[in-house]
Write a protein that holds these residues in place. Structure first.
Motif, mmCIF file in Angstrom:
data_model
loop_
_atom_site.group_PDB
_atom_site.id
_atom_site.type_symbol
_atom_site.label_atom_id
_atom_site.label_comp_id
_atom_site.label_asym_id
_atom_site.label_seq_id
_atom_site.Cartn_x
_atom_site.Cartn_y
_atom_site.Cartn_z
ATOM 1 N N GLY A 144 0.790 -1.226 0.000
ATOM 2 C CA GLY A 144 0.000 0.000 0.000
ATOM 3 C C GLY A 144 0.819 1.270 0.000
ATOM 4 N N SER A 145 2.133 1.174 0.067
ATOM 5 C CA SER A 145 2.977 2.369 0.090
ATOM 6 C C SER A 145 3.198 2.889 -1.329
ATOM 7 N N ARG A 178 -9.473 0.123 3.285
ATOM 8 C CA ARG A 178 -8.515 0.489 4.330
ATOM 9 C C ARG A 178 -7.383 1.351 3.768
ATOM 10 N N GLN A 179 -7.037 1.144 2.508
ATOM 11 C CA GLN A 179 -5.964 1.942 1.917
ATOM 12 C C GLN A 179 -6.347 3.410 1.752
ATOM 13 N N SER A 180 -7.640 3.714 1.903
ATOM 14 C CA SER A 180 -8.085 5.106 1.795
ATOM 15 C C SER A 180 -7.936 5.882 3.098
ATOM 16 N N LEU A 181 -7.480 5.228 4.151
ATOM 17 C CA LEU A 181 -7.403 5.874 5.452
ATOM 18 C C LEU A 181 -6.101 6.634 5.665
ATOM 19 N N VAL A 223 -14.261 13.167 1.622
ATOM 20 C CA VAL A 223 -14.561 13.257 0.190
ATOM 21 C C VAL A 223 -13.277 13.106 -0.624
ATOM 22 N N ASP A 224 -12.209 13.795 -0.175
ATOM 23 C CA ASP A 224 -10.930 13.695 -0.882
ATOM 24 C C ASP A 224 -10.394 12.269 -0.865
ATOM 25 N N ALA A 225 -10.678 11.528 0.211
ATOM 26 C CA ALA A 225 -10.253 10.125 0.297
ATOM 27 C C ALA A 225 -11.228 9.196 -0.410
ATOM 28 N N ARG A 226 -12.244 9.753 -1.049
ATOM 29 C CA ARG A 226 -13.274 9.004 -1.774
ATOM 30 C C ARG A 226 -14.034 8.038 -0.870
ATOM 31 N N ALA A 268 -18.100 1.065 10.669
ATOM 32 C CA ALA A 268 -18.587 0.414 11.884
ATOM 33 C C ALA A 268 -17.650 -0.697 12.346
ATOM 34 N N SER A 269 -16.879 -1.267 11.414
ATOM 35 C CA SER A 269 -15.985 -2.371 11.780
ATOM 36 C C SER A 269 -14.667 -1.890 12.365
ATOM 37 N N LEU A 270 -14.377 -0.585 12.273
ATOM 38 C CA LEU A 270 -13.095 -0.079 12.756
ATOM 39 C C LEU A 270 -13.056 -0.051 14.279
ATOM 40 N N GLN A 271 -11.905 -0.360 14.823
ATOM 41 C CA GLN A 271 -11.674 -0.259 16.262
ATOM 42 C C GLN A 271 -11.140 1.144 16.584
#
Length: 566
Positions: A282-283, A454-457, A503-506, A532-535
């Motif tokens: 993901g880098s 997750r790569q959008s975070l 929005v920028d992270a889509r 909702a699944s995120l800790q």
């Protein structure tokens, strides 16, 4: 004066007889003859015949004609004429002589006379250091005399001369000879008795084709595809055409880009370059990691200098004037793009990214949205099998609904059905109906909706994380920034900034505005389930006051726990 000229012309005609004619033209008189008594006419005839024989690999015939042509020369061309005539005609004749000499040396190489040629070629290269064909011939002769090191030294010397005196890199002929020396490709073919020679018009290297295979089950996106295919082909002069396909993770940006590139391939005869600008982890990839791949594809393997500026310079030199299609997939930032843009006006660049690359000059942006139901159903059928989907269309439409128009989710659902022929479509629909497990079901092999989202975070701000945690508390429709502001205890302006980051992270859409012109936001159902699944530990630890605990204390709404109403 005119009478004197006429007298001279009359005497010349008498001397030449019927073998030649002096024809008067606007700028003077021209000698017209087919007679071999005129040495320049004879030279041009023999040189042409010898060159044609060389290209037809009739080496003995070429050797005879070319040597006869060169034997007509006695010193420099037009040695006893006026300065005006010498300046007008001598460069053409001297260039024709040099070309015939190079053809004769090429013939000698083909006839195995490389050892006799080394002294002659050494002197010629010293006299004409920027004539690349002579230097390439010297390299071949040296190599066949078991002097590979001297052959490489001749190349590097020529490369320096060209750079210092002309500011250019070696051309394709000299460079391909260098590669042939390195790869030991200049010997005698087995059983032929004839050396492999580099002709005067070497076959160009094949155009690069780095495109990954196009998916055979691509459906939908006909409007976007038609728009791309209309604008991609080279047109008139101007900046290279640059296109950006953007949208949320899994929306089908890469599939559409590769599909369009394959269809448009005939419009770009100089090749197609492709790079995935995101690593497996993901880098983002640095441009200097991608440029060597592009340079090798463009037949430049001289990577002794790995300095980024040198790589960029060579890339821009090689792409100048070419009709290339460059696909830059999964770009993370503008910094990755700038060094990979070709310089040719007839080139096109197709970029896919979840981010809006604001600094890309002249970019034409296409935002891909979730697919409509009919296109989604067609994609599911293409992957799982049309007969199977048609037999259980009602259950299939439920799966389409659960996939929320996301092509990645539809592909995964279809692949799971294809991999489990004993499953009914209804069984998968029932498994997807249970919302807490839906993202877990939308995973197969290395494909995962949650993993893609997750790569959008990356690079989310603390306020952006807080807004993301709050998304499951909202309904399925559009909402203003004030609703998020009330949930996470922020001013409306700060909440709007946090939502703009999403929005920028889509991760959010901006489909509409309210009656006062304020933006209304919309969250895809799969993004809501993902949030909702995120800790809490996955967010920004530097602002614990914005974690879901604060949301619970701020309002009487349900806590952002894993409990989501059905």
């Amino acid at each position: 004066m005119s009478a004197q000229i006429y007298t001279y012309i009359s005497r010349l005609r008498g001397l030449l007889g019927d073998e030649a004619d002096l024809a008067r033209g606007q700028s003077g008189y021209a000698l017209q003859t087919d007679s071999p008594l005129i040495d320049v006419v004879d030279f041009e005839r023999l040189a042409k015949a010898g060159g044609e024989a060389l290209r037809a690999r009739r080496y003995a015939e070429a050797d005879r004609d070319l040597r006869a042509a060169l034997a007509l020369w006695r010193g420099p061309a037009l040695g006893n004429v006026t300065e005006f005539l010498a300046d007008e005609q001598r460069p053409r004749l001297e260039e024709a002589r040099a070309g015939s000499l190079e053809d004769r040396i090429e013939t000698d190489l083909a006839l195995g006379r490389h050892r006799q040629l080394v002294p002659e070629l050494t002197g010629l290269v010293n006299s004409h250091p920027v004539r690349e064909r002579l230097r390439a011939q010297l390299m071949i002769a040296l190599y066949r005399c078991d002097r590979q090191g001297d052959a490489l030294a001749a190349y590097h010397c020529g490369r320096k001369v060209l750079s210092d005196e002309l500011g250019v890199d070696p051309g394709s002929l000299l460079h391909s000879t260098y590669l042939s020396v390195l790869n030991r490709e200049l010997g005698l073919p087995a059983g032929s008795g004839e050396p492999t020679v580099l002709g005067s018009s070497p076959a160009p290297p094949p155009a690069p084709d780095m495109l990954p295979p196009a998916s055979h089950d691509v459906c939908g996106r006909q409007r976007e595809l038609a728009s791309l295919l209309e604008e991609l082909p080279p047109g008139g002069p101007g900046l290279p055409r640059r296109f950006l396909l953007t949208g949320m993770a899994g929306i089908g940006k890469s599939a559409l880009a590769v599909r369009a590139a394959h269809i448009a391939r005939p419009q770009f005869p100089d090749g197609q370059l492709y790079a995935n600008l995101t690593g497996v982890d993901g880098s983002p990839k640095a441009p200097h990691d991608v440029l060597p791949l592009f340079l090798r594809a463009l037949d430049d393997t001289d990577l002794r200098s790995g300095e980024p500026d040198d790589l960029v310079r060579r890339y821009r030199t090689l792409t100048s004037g070419k009709r290339l299609l460059v696909v830059l997939d999964n770009a993370c930032s503008d910094l990755q793009i700038d060094s990979l843009l070709p310089t040719g006006e007839q080139s096109a660049v197709l970029i896919t990214s979840r981010a809006q690359l604001a600094s890309a000059v002249g970019v034409r942006t296409t935002l891909l949205r979730p697919m409509p139901e009919d296109e989604s159903l067609a994609l599911l059928a293409a992957v799982a099998g049309p007969e199977r989907i048609a037999a259980e269309e009602e259950a299939a439409r439920k799966i389409v609904t659960y996939c929320a128009g996301l092509p990645l989710a539809l592909r995964i659902a279809g692949a799971r059905l294809a991999a489990r022929p004993h499953w009914s479509v209804k069984m998968l629909a029932r498994r997807l109906d249970y919302r807490p497990n839906r993202l877990r079901e939308l995973s197969i092999g290395n494909l995962s909706v949650a993993g893609s989202l997750r790569q959008s975070l990356e690079r989310l701000s603390p306020h952006g994380w807080a807004a993301l945690y709050a998304l499951p508390l909202l309904g399925a429709g559009c909402f203003p920034a004030e609703e998020i502001a009330a949930l996470i205890g922020l001013r409306a302006a700060d909440a709007e900034e946090a939502l703009e980051a999403l929005v920028d992270a889509r991760l959010l859409d901006l489909p509409a505005a309210d009656d006062h012109g304020n933006p209304l936001y919309h969250c895809n159902e799969l993004v809501r389930l993902f949030a909702a699944s995120l800790q809490p530990s996955e967010g920004c630890a530097s602002t614990p006051d914005l974690a879901p605990v604060r949301i619970a204390s701020h309002s009487a709404r349900p806590v952002l726990s894993r409990s989501i109403p059905a």
